[in-house]
Design an enzyme around this catalytic site. Structure first.
Site, short mmCIF file in Angstrom:
data_model
loop_
_atom_site.label_atom_id
_atom_site.label_comp_id
_atom_site.label_asym_id
_atom_site.label_seq_id
_atom_site.Cartn_x
_atom_site.Cartn_y
_atom_site.Cartn_z
N GLN A 1 2.57 -28.29 -22.78
CA GLN A 1 3.67 -28.37 -22.05
C GLN A 1 4.27 -26.85 -21.49
OE1 GLN A 1 7.85 -28.17 -23.54
NE2 GLN A 1 8.23 -30.05 -22.17
N TYR B 1 16.05 -25.62 -18.07
CA TYR B 1 15.30 -24.19 -17.91
C TYR B 1 14.88 -23.98 -16.33
CZ TYR B 1 14.99 -24.53 -23.10
OH TYR B 1 15.43 -24.60 -24.15
N ARG C 1 7.83 -33.32 -16.83
CA ARG C 1 9.00 -33.40 -17.65
C ARG C 1 10.15 -33.15 -16.81
NH1 ARG C 1 11.15 -33.00 -23.69
NH2 ARG C 1 10.90 -35.32 -24.19
C1 LIG Z 1 12.98 -29.17 -33.02
C2 LIG Z 1 12.95 -29.58 -31.43
C3 LIG Z 1 12.17 -28.72 -30.73
C4 LIG Z 1 12.28 -29.18 -29.32
N1 LIG Z 1 11.68 -28.56 -28.32
C5 LIG Z 1 11.42 -29.34 -27.32
C6 LIG Z 1 10.22 -28.19 -26.23
O1 LIG Z 1 9.66 -27.37 -26.67
N2 LIG Z 1 10.07 -28.82 -25.08
C7 LIG Z 1 11.03 -30.02 -24.69
O2 LIG Z 1 10.70 -30.24 -23.60
N3 LIG Z 1 11.75 -30.60 -25.53
C8 LIG Z 1 11.95 -30.21 -26.71
N4 LIG Z 1 12.74 -30.86 -27.57
C9 LIG Z 1 13.32 -32.41 -27.20
C10 LIG Z 1 12.40 -33.25 -27.57
O3 LIG Z 1 11.10 -33.30 -26.91
C11 LIG Z 1 12.68 -34.81 -27.46
O4 LIG Z 1 12.96 -34.84 -26.11
C12 LIG Z 1 13.92 -34.88 -28.33
O5 LIG Z 1 13.90 -34.49 -29.50
C13 LIG Z 1 14.62 -36.41 -28.12
O6 LIG Z 1 13.63 -37.26 -28.92
P1 LIG Z 1 13.99 -37.99 -30.28
O7 LIG Z 1 15.25 -38.39 -30.06
O8 LIG Z 1 12.77 -38.70 -30.59
O9 LIG Z 1 13.95 -36.75 -31.12
C14 LIG Z 1 12.85 -30.33 -28.88
C15 LIG Z 1 13.46 -31.34 -29.90
C16 LIG Z 1 13.57 -30.74 -31.13
C17 LIG Z 1 14.33 -31.49 -32.15
#
Ligand SMILES: Cc1cc2nc3c(=O)[nH]c(=O)nc-3n(C[C@H](O)[C@H](O)[C@H](O)COP(=O)(O)O)c2cc1C
Length: 377
Positions: free
Chosen positions: A97, A182, A229
């Protein structure tokens, strides 16, 4: 068998199953260089059909948090090779990413204390830099400096170079991070983007930076290796709501249709306590976008199966449950229970909460051994 465990053709790249691991920043890379522990973390999760790496900054300017492994220097490319090799050894598919945070940064993270950059000088969001005591801390993002038009083109070049670097590091493709408040979202949003050059004003102009990056990166590594994304209706990091939000993303979908990308990945921020993306909008987006559609945001297995089976999405994406369930695919396939995730170890720290979550079978074996020991004592 559930459709989630069938093989899937991702624009010519075969996936073992439809389960995708979400990009997740884990902030454990000292000096912003990917390390052995990170390689182990990804290896443990390589039974996913597709892994999308944590956000990897395309430049120091594009960095908003300490300890994020970047993809702009030779040591970083070498570091990432360990992770891509580890995932490929287990037959996994791995996209990087690629990321520029725009205004969501802090002077202590930037080169020589420079201001972060954005489409305008309007501040917003939280960054992870050094506080006044010199200790790493979550801080209000510093006031950004508005990018000059010629500097916007430099950013396109940074993404192009990052994609080439990702290929050299062994990634199967890249995901352009156009979500979550972002850089790209800051340009898309007329509440933040007040520019009067060709990158501001009309819908086409606000989308221009993202489209230029998509085209440049596609020309270099092939559109079938490029995902994007997006988070329509997202408000994370102080993104203001605006009238033609839904239409802006449908415009992008129509443009993407002409390009044959690997996929579009929508992130519904509803699961993170923000305004949710309306489900009717998801259907509208599905009807507009003709390529592979991924969705993340608070999905569980039942919901994922439903959305795949009724054709709303192609691939479900799981985030937090992947932190605590390295064998998520095997657990879902066998109906085994999921281990609870631990938000206190999401960001930073060491191996704890990162690479020490066992698989279900390892956990059962440990329990059986313990029962034997208890029986003997
Ligand atoms: C610890 C953590 C770090 C994340 N870092 C990113 C990231 O680097 N880039 C991004 O697009 N989303 C990031 N997200 C969002 C996740 O990709 C995901 O879309 C979000 O957790 C929702 O999915 P879930 O409900 O299955 O956790 C992050 C989420 C968490 C919990």
């Amino acid at each position: 068998m559930s459709s989630l465990f069938e093989r899937f053709d991702l624009a010519g790249i075969p996936l073992d199953n439809r389960i995708v691991m979400a990009p997740m920043t884990r902030s454990r890379a000292a000096g912003d260089i990917p390390n052995e522990m990170g390689a182990l973390y990804y290896r443990q999760r390589a039974s996913a059909g597709l892994i999308i790496s944590e956000g990897t900054p395309v430049s120091r300017q594009g960095t908003g948090y300490l300890y994020n492994p970047g993809i702009y220097g030779p040591d970083q490319i070498e570091g990432w090779k360990k992770a891509t090799r580890a995932v490929h050894e287990r037959g996994g598919v791995f996209f990087a990413q690629i990321w520029h945070v725009g205004r969501v940064s802090h002077t202590t993270v930037q080169i020589a204390g420079a201001a972060p950059v954005g489409p305008s000088d309007q501040p917003g969001g939280m960054a992870f830099g050094y506080n006044e005591q010199g200790t790493p801390d979550m801080l209000k993002a510093s006031t950004p400096r508005q990018l000059e038009t010629c500097e916007v083109r430099d950013i396109v070049r940074d993404f192009a170079q990052a994609a080439v670097n990702a290929r050299e590091a062994g990634f199967d493709g890249v995901e352009i991070h156009g979500a979550n408040g972002y850089l790209f979202e800051q340009f898309l949003n007329p509440g933040v983007n007040d520019r009067d050059d060709e990158y501001g004003g009309s819908r086409e102009n606000r989308c221009r930076l993202l489209m230029e990056v998509v085209d440049e990166v596609s020309a270099l590594i092939g559109a079938h290796r490029v995902g994007v994304r997006l988070s329509p209706f997202g408000t994370l990091f102080d993104m203001p709501e605006y009238d033609d939000n839904g239409e802006t993303y449908l415009h992008l979908a129509r443009e993407f249709n002409k390009r044959g990308l690997s996929y579009v990945h929508l992130h519904d921020q509803g699961g993170q306590g923000m305004a949710p993306m309306p489900r009717e909008y998801l259907r509208t987006f599905r009807d507009t976008y003709q390529g592979n559609l991924l969705l993340a945001g608070n999905l569980d297995q039942a919901e994922a199966e439903k959305l795949v089976n009724d054709g709303t999405i192609d691939l479900p994406v799981f985030g937090r449950v992947y932190t605590s369930n390295p064998d998520l695919v095997e657990r879902m396939k066998n109906g085994w229970p999921l281990a609870e995730f631990d938000p206190s170890t999401f960001y930073g720290g060491d191996a704890r909460g990162y690479v020490d979550f066992p698989t279900y079978e390892e956990e059962q074996a440990r329990k059986a051994r313990q029962a034997l020991i208890d029986e003997k004592s």
